[in-house]
Design a protein around this motif. Structure first.
Motif, PDB file in Angstrom:
ATOM      1  N   HIS A 128       0.852  -1.174   0.000  1.00 17.60           N
ATOM      2  CA  HIS A 128       0.000   0.000   0.000  1.00 17.60           C
ATOM      3  C   HIS A 128       0.898   1.237   0.000  1.00 17.60           C
ATOM      4  O   HIS A 128       2.109   1.153   0.255  1.00 17.60           O
ATOM      5  CB  HIS A 128      -0.960  -0.006   1.200  1.00 17.60           C
ATOM      6  N   HIS A 151       0.776   5.884   0.309  1.00 16.19           N
ATOM      7  CA  HIS A 151       0.034   7.105   0.633  1.00 16.19           C
ATOM      8  C   HIS A 151       1.000   8.276   0.541  1.00 16.19           C
ATOM      9  O   HIS A 151       2.230   8.089   0.591  1.00 16.19           O
ATOM     10  CB  HIS A 151      -0.571   7.008   2.038  1.00 16.19           C
ATOM     11  N   GLU A 162       5.815   8.323   6.564  1.00 13.60           N
ATOM     12  CA  GLU A 162       5.368   7.440   7.650  1.00 13.60           C
ATOM     13  C   GLU A 162       6.546   6.912   8.451  1.00 13.60           C
ATOM     14  O   GLU A 162       7.600   6.583   7.898  1.00 13.60           O
ATOM     15  CB  GLU A 162       4.593   6.263   7.060  1.00 13.60           C
ATOM     16  N   TYR A 175       7.271   4.012  11.608  1.00 11.22           N
ATOM     17  CA  TYR A 175       6.789   2.982  12.532  1.00 11.22           C
ATOM     18  C   TYR A 175       7.838   2.751  13.606  1.00 11.22           C
ATOM     19  O   TYR A 175       9.043   2.844  13.342  1.00 11.22           O
ATOM     20  CB  TYR A 175       6.579   1.649  11.806  1.00 11.22           C
ATOM     21  N   HIS A 202       4.742  -0.244   0.472  1.00  6.98           N
ATOM     22  CA  HIS A 202       5.279  -1.054   1.565  1.00  6.98           C
ATOM     23  C   HIS A 202       4.235  -2.077   2.010  1.00  6.98           C
ATOM     24  O   HIS A 202       3.042  -1.915   1.745  1.00  6.98           O
ATOM     25  CB  HIS A 202       5.729  -0.168   2.732  1.00  6.98           C
ATOM     26  N   TRP A 235       2.157   9.618  10.815  1.00  6.87           N
ATOM     27  CA  TRP A 235       2.163  10.267   9.496  1.00  6.87           C
ATOM     28  C   TRP A 235       2.438  11.747   9.686  1.00  6.87           C
ATOM     29  O   TRP A 235       1.868  12.392  10.585  1.00  6.87           O
ATOM     30  CB  TRP A 235       0.793  10.151   8.823  1.00  6.87           C
TER      31      TRP A 235
HETATM   32 FE   LIG Z   1       1.762   3.028   5.495  1.00  6.99          FE
END
Ligand SMILES: [Fe+2]
Length: 195
Positions: free
Chosen positions: A124, A126, A130, A132, A165, A180
């Motif tokens: 996916h 966007h 991002e 994590y 990713h 984000w």
């Molecule tokens: Fe993501």
């Protein structure tokens, strides 16, 4: 909530860069007033019980904060209009800070992801940058342009905006902080239909 937001800022400060600086600023400025009632879908609750009860000899410090604030967390399942149901049923999220979050912020989104064991979150992408931070569970992470890699707890993973990713769990669930910055709207979100 203020306490967990401060603990998140403390953990993210370990990662240098303009993205974490912006996130830490938003976290530290937040008053922590929550706008959403607590919610814990039963499958997520059972998995959290397992994660928090696991006798990990070196648990990530944020796990204790998740446990402490657990009764207040507003978990939600994947939105079916965004993620196909067969995939989304294995994913649960909290938006702690953000436009739709427990605590309002219009500059970033930051929360928790719980991905069930033996499940695949397909490629996916966007527009948002991002980050994590893995709190529990070693999953396989794939990022466009990089070799797949197993990322243990404590790992930071950065996906620049629009980089595709994917994550695949094995016998362990994945619990991670996600954040984000930049273009944080969902209009650009796209996902492959299946594994
Ligand atoms: Fe993501």
């Amino acid at each position: 909530m203020k306490r967990v937001l401060q603990a998140l800022a403390d953990s993210l400060e370990a990662q240098s860069g303009s993205m974490t600086a912006a996130l830490c600023d938003a976290l530290r400025r937040s008053k922590g007033d929550t706008h959403l009632p607590p919610c814990e879908p039963p499958p997520a609750g059972r998995m959290l019980d397992q994660i928090l009860a696991t006798g990990n000899p070196d648990p990530h410090p944020l796990l204790a904060e998740v446990a402490r604030s657990r009764e207040t967390l507003a978990w939600y399942g994947a939105r079916p209009e965004r993620i196909p149901e067969a995939i989304g049923a294995r994913l649960f999220f909290v938006e702690l800070l953000g436009p739709d979050g427990m605590v309002f912020c219009d500059r970033c989104r930051l929360g928790l992801l719980l991905q069930m064991p033996e499940s695949h979150y397909p490629e996916h992408a966007h527009a948002a940058d991002e980050l994590y931070l893995v709190l529990s569970g070693t999953a396989e992470w794939r990022s466009e342009g990089s070799e797949p890699a197993l990322r243990p707890p404590g790992s930071f993973i950065h996906h620049p905006g629009r980089q595709r990713h994917a994550m695949t769990t094995q016998e362990e669930a994945l619990l991670a902080v996600w954040a984000w910055t930049g273009d944080i709207g969902f209009e650009s979100y796209s996902i492959e239909a299946g594994p």
